[in-house]
Design an enzyme around this catalytic site. Structure first.
Site, PDB file in Angstrom:
ATOM      1  N   LYS A   1       4.229  75.643   3.881  1.00 27.50           N
ATOM      2  CA  LYS A   1       3.444  74.771   4.804  1.00 27.50           C
ATOM      3  C   LYS A   1       2.730  75.860   5.171  1.00 27.50           C
ATOM      4  O   LYS A   1       0.895  75.242   5.990  1.00 27.50           O
ATOM      5  CB  LYS A   1       4.509  74.007   5.785  1.00 27.50           C
ATOM      6  CG  LYS A   1       4.889  72.771   5.129  1.00 27.50           C
ATOM      7  CD  LYS A   1       6.618  72.575   5.950  1.00 27.50           C
ATOM      8  CE  LYS A   1       7.344  71.160   5.518  1.00 27.50           C
ATOM      9  NZ  LYS A   1       9.160  71.842   5.715  1.00 27.50           N
TER      10      LYS A   1
ATOM     11  N   ARG B   1      11.986  56.615 -11.433  1.00 28.16           N
ATOM     12  CA  ARG B   1      12.515  57.260 -12.945  1.00 28.16           C
ATOM     13  C   ARG B   1      13.190  56.171 -13.371  1.00 28.16           C
ATOM     14  O   ARG B   1      13.547  55.455 -14.603  1.00 28.16           O
ATOM     15  CB  ARG B   1      13.745  58.971 -13.174  1.00 28.16           C
ATOM     16  CG  ARG B   1      12.754  59.676 -13.066  1.00 28.16           C
ATOM     17  CD  ARG B   1      13.122  61.092 -12.635  1.00 28.16           C
ATOM     18  NE  ARG B   1      14.330  61.128 -11.543  1.00 28.16           N
ATOM     19  CZ  ARG B   1      14.182  62.361 -10.912  1.00 28.16           C
ATOM     20  NH1 ARG B   1      13.971  63.153 -11.388  1.00 28.16           N
ATOM     21  NH2 ARG B   1      15.165  62.129  -9.278  1.00 28.16           N
TER      22      ARG B   1
HETATM   23  P1  NAP Z   1      13.494  61.779  -3.376  1.00 26.00           P
HETATM   24  O1  NAP Z   1      14.051  61.269  -2.111  1.00 26.00           O
HETATM   25  O2  NAP Z   1      14.115  62.541  -4.332  1.00 26.00           O
HETATM   26  O3  NAP Z   1      12.646  60.539  -4.336  1.00 26.00           O
HETATM   27  C1  NAP Z   1      12.075  61.220  -5.270  1.00 26.00           C
HETATM   28  C2  NAP Z   1      11.305  59.670  -5.754  1.00 26.00           C
HETATM   29  O4  NAP Z   1      10.693  59.697  -6.923  1.00 26.00           O
HETATM   30  C3  NAP Z   1      12.860  59.100  -6.718  1.00 26.00           C
HETATM   31  O5  NAP Z   1      12.738  56.838  -6.214  1.00 26.00           O
HETATM   32  C4  NAP Z   1      12.390  59.504  -8.082  1.00 26.00           C
HETATM   33  O6  NAP Z   1      12.710  58.583  -8.728  1.00 26.00           O
HETATM   34  C5  NAP Z   1      11.073  59.282  -8.514  1.00 26.00           C
HETATM   35  N1  NAP Z   1      10.979  60.172  -8.657  1.00 26.00           N
HETATM   36  C6  NAP Z   1      10.739  61.520  -8.889  1.00 26.00           C
HETATM   37  N2  NAP Z   1       9.990  62.173 -10.114  1.00 26.00           N
HETATM   38  C7  NAP Z   1       9.785  60.723 -11.159  1.00 26.00           C
HETATM   39  C8  NAP Z   1       9.074  60.963 -12.364  1.00 26.00           C
HETATM   40  N3  NAP Z   1       9.492  62.073 -13.011  1.00 26.00           N
HETATM   41  N4  NAP Z   1       9.247  59.866 -12.676  1.00 26.00           N
HETATM   42  C9  NAP Z   1       8.703  58.986 -11.581  1.00 26.00           C
HETATM   43  N5  NAP Z   1       9.288  58.487 -10.731  1.00 26.00           N
HETATM   44  C10 NAP Z   1      10.250  60.092  -9.918  1.00 26.00           C
HETATM   45  O7  NAP Z   1      11.953  62.599  -2.474  1.00 26.00           O
HETATM   46  P2  NAP Z   1      11.750  62.250  -0.982  1.00 26.00           P
HETATM   47  O8  NAP Z   1      12.999  63.108  -0.088  1.00 26.00           O
HETATM   48  O9  NAP Z   1      11.783  61.208  -0.538  1.00 26.00           O
HETATM   49  O10 NAP Z   1      10.554  63.219  -0.723  1.00 26.00           O
HETATM   50  C11 NAP Z   1       9.302  62.921  -1.889  1.00 26.00           C
HETATM   51  C12 NAP Z   1       7.909  63.657  -0.854  1.00 26.00           C
HETATM   52  O11 NAP Z   1       7.415  64.016   0.065  1.00 26.00           O
HETATM   53  C13 NAP Z   1       8.619  65.350  -1.784  1.00 26.00           C
HETATM   54  O12 NAP Z   1       7.305  65.627  -1.702  1.00 26.00           O
HETATM   55  C14 NAP Z   1       8.712  66.063  -0.533  1.00 26.00           C
HETATM   56  O13 NAP Z   1       8.744  66.912  -0.394  1.00 26.00           O
HETATM   57  C15 NAP Z   1       7.899  64.609   0.605  1.00 26.00           C
HETATM   58  N6  NAP Z   1       8.478  65.697   2.049  1.00 26.00           N
HETATM   59  C16 NAP Z   1      10.065  64.531   2.410  1.00 26.00           C
HETATM   60  C17 NAP Z   1       9.933  64.900   3.163  1.00 26.00           C
HETATM   61  C18 NAP Z   1      12.255  64.196   3.680  1.00 26.00           C
HETATM   62  O14 NAP Z   1      11.617  64.116   4.747  1.00 26.00           O
HETATM   63  N7  NAP Z   1      12.770  63.384   2.499  1.00 26.00           N
HETATM   64  C19 NAP Z   1       9.113  65.039   4.341  1.00 26.00           C
HETATM   65  C20 NAP Z   1       8.309  65.565   4.763  1.00 26.00           C
HETATM   66  C21 NAP Z   1       7.619  66.055   3.011  1.00 26.00           C
HETATM   67  P3  NAP Z   1      14.718  57.410  -8.821  1.00 26.00           P
HETATM   68  O15 NAP Z   1      14.657  56.526  -7.053  1.00 26.00           O
HETATM   69  O16 NAP Z   1      14.822  56.233 -10.689  1.00 26.00           O
HETATM   70  O17 NAP Z   1      14.904  58.877  -9.165  1.00 26.00           O
END
Ligand code: NAP
Length: 442
Positions: A206, A48
């Site tokens: 899940k 974003r």
């Molecule tokens: P996060 O830290 O919230 O990161 C989300 C990223 O996506 C950010 O870089 C954000 O951009 C970008 N984003 C969000 N909306 C967007 C849009 N409309 N257009 C362009 N970019 C956008 O998420 P995360 O924790 O890495 O998790 C990512 C996925 O993996 C999710 O589906 C989550 O359920 C899954 N997951 C996560 C974990 C975990 O441990 N975190 C474990 C298993 C699965 P900005 O940085 O510019 O805001």
């Protein structure tokens, strides 16, 4: 040596997981190329805010806000933005363009799995989502591939680290739910708004995915009965501990035969998430803190357990990159082949048809014949008692004695148990029903 082909990788999202995926793609480029049989070139990262500070130092020119264009020019697309839109539209667009897609988005896969799979099958490309369930733990591919020649009968999973941490804190320190939640938030295991975790919604998504792969039938979120942990009290945990149990939030998917159910006709699958008592010697009882584990029972393999970190940027990136290498290999070899089957088509059973053991706590009058009356009532409803324990309390002020009764039943249907509890409440010797919790693994 022949020059390796280059595959363009578009990364959507650069948060906790995405940043680590980008780092490993760059740092381990040679190793990944050797494993995949193709160079995996990170062609861009859609976010974003291109100027936001990141956990990892990455080349600034990789960043873009134009996810649509990035996706159109990619061989492989990794979606790590989360949420339903625009993730859904971008994944569909990638699949239609013939790109393989890797995602960690459990909410999207649980909600829209059939549409995404249909599009992937039409395009003849891979859609994989190992990271969507239990983070780093390889669990979906073992179910889908390694157990493809077996029949899974039951899956029990601790698939949400936040709730496991909270319940573990309550168990080890005697804390109330609110205090354990505050501690989880302080340590970064729980979000400021913990609803999706503590109400069981994350585990339910899940559970739908685990059930779909295990029983070769697509189960949707609405097929999952979901209860969170907000009503679990320190008293419940203490009573369970006293009786040799631990309380865990389990995602359960199990095949039930008609003989076990009251729905009549065929066999079905009960998919549910709820706090569950487990004997302390059960392998899942030893899963502490924010760790995850999935316990599988299969007809030929017997019991299997998968254990590890269910979240975190780097552990989850491991699962994402495993999927990526596998998808790249399929492109190099010229096609993904059939990756999932949905030929089972077993019915999703309502919660009333679930069959399990139960723990029931009762506050009863301390009178002769009370135990016999309660036991008879259980028998009349077809619920057989495995353990019945009584503890006597004397109120210091009134000097009146009451008894605390703890009952563990043999397996019974949810409907029979509910009718029994209603009937027990009607007995004049019952002061209150203090808890009713489901038990597995006895
Ligand atoms: P996060 O830290 O919230 O990161 C989300 C990223 O996506 C950010 O870089 C954000 O951009 C970008 N984003 C969000 N909306 C967007 C849009 N409309 N257009 C362009 N970019 C956008 O998420 P995360 O924790 O890495 O998790 C990512 C996925 O993996 C999710 O589906 C989550 O359920 C899954 N997951 C996560 C974990 C975990 O441990 N975190 C474990 C298993 C699965 P900005 O940085 O510019 O805001």
């Amino acid at each position: 040596m022949t020059e390796l082909r280059t595959l363009k990788v578009a990364l959507l999202g650069c948060g906790n997981v995405g940043a680590q995926v980008a780092r490993i793609l760059i740092e381990d480029a040679d190793t990944l190329a050797a494993r995949a049989g193709a160079k995996l070139q990170l062609s861009g990262i859609a976010v974003r805010n291109v100027h936001a500070k990141r956990d990892v130092d990455l080349p600034q020119d990789l960043f873009t806000t134009d996810a649509d264009t990035l996706v159109k020019d990619a061989d492989l697309v990794i979606e790590l933005m989360g949420g339903i839109e625009p993730a859904r539209t971008l994944i569909l667009s990638a699949l239609r363009n013939g790109a393989c897609v890797v995602t960690g988005n459990k909410a999207l896969v649980a909600q829209d799995g059939p549409t995404l799979h249909e599009e992937a099958d039409k395009a003849g490309v891979q859609l994989s989502y190992e990271a969507a369930v239990a983070g780093a733990i390889p669990i979906l591919r073992p179910i889908r591939d390694s157990l493809a020649g077996d029949r899974i009968t039951r899956v029990l999973g601790i698939v949400n680290g936040t709730t496991n941490f909270i319940l573990d804190q309550m168990d080890t320190t005697g804390a109330q739910f609110a205090d354990a939640l505050a501690e989880a938030q302080r340590l970064g295991y729980a979000e400021a708004d913990p609803t999706a975790d503590v109400e069981g919604h994350d585990a339910a998504a899940k559970a739908a995915i685990l059930a779909s792969l295990s029983f070769h039938t697509r189960f949707a979120l609405e097929n999952v009965h979901c209860e969170g942990i907000t009503s679990v009290t320190a008293a419940d945990i203490a009573a369970a501990k006293d009786a040799g149990f631990v309380i865990k939030l389990l995602a359960i998917a199990e095949k039930l035969h008609v003989a076990d159910t009251e729905t009549g006709g065929g066999e079905g699958v009960s998919v549910r998430v709820h706090p569950t008592l487990l004997p302390r010697e059960h392998p899942l009882a030893a899963v502490h803190g924010a760790f995850n584990a999935v316990f599988i029972e299969a007809e030929n393999a017997g019991e299997l357990m998968f254990y590890g970190q269910g979240a975190g940027g780097t552990p989850t990136a491991s699962a994402v990159l495993g999927d990526l290498v596998s998808a790249a290999r399929s492109l190099v070899l010229g096609g993904p082949g059939r990756t999932e089957t949905t030929t089972g088509q077993v019915a999703a059973l309502p919660i009333d048809a679930a069959v399990t053991s139960y723990y029931i706590g009762l506050d009863v009058a301390d009178q002769p014949g009370v135990l016999a009356r309660i036991a008879q009532l259980f028998a009349e409803h077809g619920v057989s008692i495995e353990i019945m324990r009584q503890t006597i309390h004397r109120d210091a002020e009134s000097n009146v004695e009451s008894a605390e009764l703890r009952i563990v039943t043999h397996r019974a249907s949810e409907a029979a148990l509910a009718a029994t509890v209603e009937a027990v409440k009607g007995l004049d010797v019952i002061n209150s029903v203090t808890s009713v919790l489901r038990v597995e693994g006895v």
